[in-house]
Design a protein around this motif. Structure first.
Motif, mmCIF file in Angstrom:
data_model
loop_
_atom_site.group_PDB
_atom_site.id
_atom_site.type_symbol
_atom_site.label_atom_id
_atom_site.label_comp_id
_atom_site.label_asym_id
_atom_site.label_seq_id
_atom_site.Cartn_x
_atom_site.Cartn_y
_atom_site.Cartn_z
ATOM 1 N N UNK A 211 0.810 -1.216 0.000
ATOM 2 C CA UNK A 211 0.000 0.000 0.000
ATOM 3 C C UNK A 211 0.841 1.262 0.000
ATOM 4 N N UNK A 212 2.187 1.091 0.002
ATOM 5 C CA UNK A 212 3.095 2.253 0.047
ATOM 6 C C UNK A 212 2.756 3.175 1.202
ATOM 7 N N UNK A 213 2.554 2.577 2.362
ATOM 8 C CA UNK A 213 2.146 3.340 3.538
ATOM 9 C C UNK A 213 3.036 2.977 4.717
ATOM 10 N N UNK A 214 3.383 3.993 5.483
ATOM 11 C CA UNK A 214 4.125 3.773 6.716
ATOM 12 C C UNK A 214 3.275 4.284 7.875
ATOM 13 N N UNK A 215 3.337 3.573 8.975
ATOM 14 C CA UNK A 215 2.525 3.895 10.140
ATOM 15 C C UNK A 215 3.421 4.195 11.346
ATOM 16 N N UNK A 216 2.877 4.966 12.263
ATOM 17 C CA UNK A 216 3.531 5.158 13.546
ATOM 18 C C UNK A 216 2.473 4.953 14.626
ATOM 19 N N UNK A 217 2.571 3.829 15.317
ATOM 20 C CA UNK A 217 1.683 3.552 16.433
ATOM 21 C C UNK A 217 2.303 4.156 17.676
ATOM 22 N N UNK A 218 1.582 5.044 18.316
ATOM 23 C CA UNK A 218 2.096 5.746 19.493
ATOM 24 C C UNK A 218 1.227 5.391 20.694
ATOM 25 N N UNK A 219 1.829 4.768 21.682
ATOM 26 C CA UNK A 219 1.135 4.379 22.897
ATOM 27 C C UNK A 219 1.698 5.127 24.096
ATOM 28 N N UNK A 220 0.965 5.092 25.181
ATOM 29 C CA UNK A 220 1.409 5.736 26.422
ATOM 30 C C UNK A 220 1.875 7.165 26.163
ATOM 31 N N UNK A 221 1.064 7.898 25.450
ATOM 32 C CA UNK A 221 1.460 9.247 25.042
ATOM 33 C C UNK A 221 1.586 10.173 26.236
ATOM 34 N N UNK A 222 2.529 11.103 26.118
ATOM 35 C CA UNK A 222 2.814 12.068 27.163
ATOM 36 C C UNK A 222 2.617 13.490 26.608
ATOM 37 N N UNK A 223 2.366 14.454 27.478
ATOM 38 C CA UNK A 223 2.227 15.831 26.980
ATOM 39 C C UNK A 223 3.445 16.301 26.178
ATOM 40 N N UNK A 224 4.616 15.829 26.526
ATOM 41 C CA UNK A 224 5.817 16.231 25.787
ATOM 42 C C UNK A 224 5.893 15.629 24.389
ATOM 43 N N UNK A 225 4.984 14.724 24.057
ATOM 44 C CA UNK A 225 4.907 14.204 22.687
ATOM 45 C C UNK A 225 4.146 15.166 21.770
ATOM 46 N N UNK A 226 3.558 16.198 22.345
ATOM 47 C CA UNK A 226 2.829 17.169 21.543
ATOM 48 C C UNK A 226 3.749 17.833 20.534
ATOM 49 N N UNK A 227 3.381 17.770 19.271
ATOM 50 C CA UNK A 227 4.218 18.307 18.190
ATOM 51 C C UNK A 227 3.476 18.133 16.876
ATOM 52 N N UNK A 228 4.040 18.716 15.836
ATOM 53 C CA UNK A 228 3.626 18.374 14.485
ATOM 54 C C UNK A 228 4.500 17.209 14.036
ATOM 55 N N UNK A 229 3.880 16.181 13.539
ATOM 56 C CA UNK A 229 4.593 14.990 13.098
ATOM 57 C C UNK A 229 4.649 14.979 11.577
ATOM 58 N N UNK A 230 5.860 14.806 11.063
ATOM 59 C CA UNK A 230 6.090 14.813 9.628
ATOM 60 C C UNK A 230 6.594 13.451 9.168
ATOM 61 N N UNK A 231 6.088 13.021 8.054
ATOM 62 C CA UNK A 231 6.582 11.834 7.373
ATOM 63 C C UNK A 231 7.645 12.261 6.369
ATOM 64 N N UNK A 232 8.697 11.457 6.251
ATOM 65 C CA UNK A 232 9.780 11.761 5.321
ATOM 66 C C UNK A 232 10.194 10.492 4.594
#
Length: 123
Positions: free
Chosen positions: A75-96
């Motif tokens: 599917x030409x797709x990459x995923x990022x599963x994020x668990x146990x998220x913390x307030x410091x994970x707040x950001x804009x996330x970019x795929x490259x």
């Protein structure tokens, strides 16, 4: 040319989970290295996780044990599963993406970037 479109960001409470998706189109079959970076205002982009076409992966220390990067090559797709998220994970996330095998940690390693998706973790 490769186009990347991210989705899956949003607002979540601390301890929650999100899954980001990045769909590649165009010459997506030519992509080898794919990664997720994150950036907060007034700071540079930092890599969170990298995936190479041989299924090896790298995680930043802040992501180890909580984030998982995976790819669906069909599917030409990459995923990022994020668990146990913390307030410091707040950001804009970019795929490259890069067409070759690269170190992957510096942003300059990549030829293609998505538009970014906002992740906000409330305390």
């Amino acid at each position: 040319q490769v186009e990347l479109v991210e989705s899956g960001g949003g607002l979540v409470q601390a301890g929650g989970s999100l899954r980001l998706s990045c769909a590649a189109s165009g010459r997506a079959s030519a992509v080898n290295t794919m990664a997720w970076f994150r950036q907060v205002p007034a700071e540079r982009r930092f890599v969170a996780a990298i995936s190479w076409s041989d299924n090896n992966a790298y995680y930043a220390d802040s992501a180890k044990g909580r984030f998982t990067i995976s790819r669906d090559n069909a599917e030409n797709t990459v995923y990022l599963q994020m668990n146990s998220l913390k307030p410091e994970d707040t950001a804009i996330y970019y795929c490259a993406a890069a067409p070759t095998v690269v170190d992957g940690r510096p942003p300059k390693s990549y030829d293609y970037w998505g538009q970014g998706t906002q992740v906000t973790v409330s305390s």
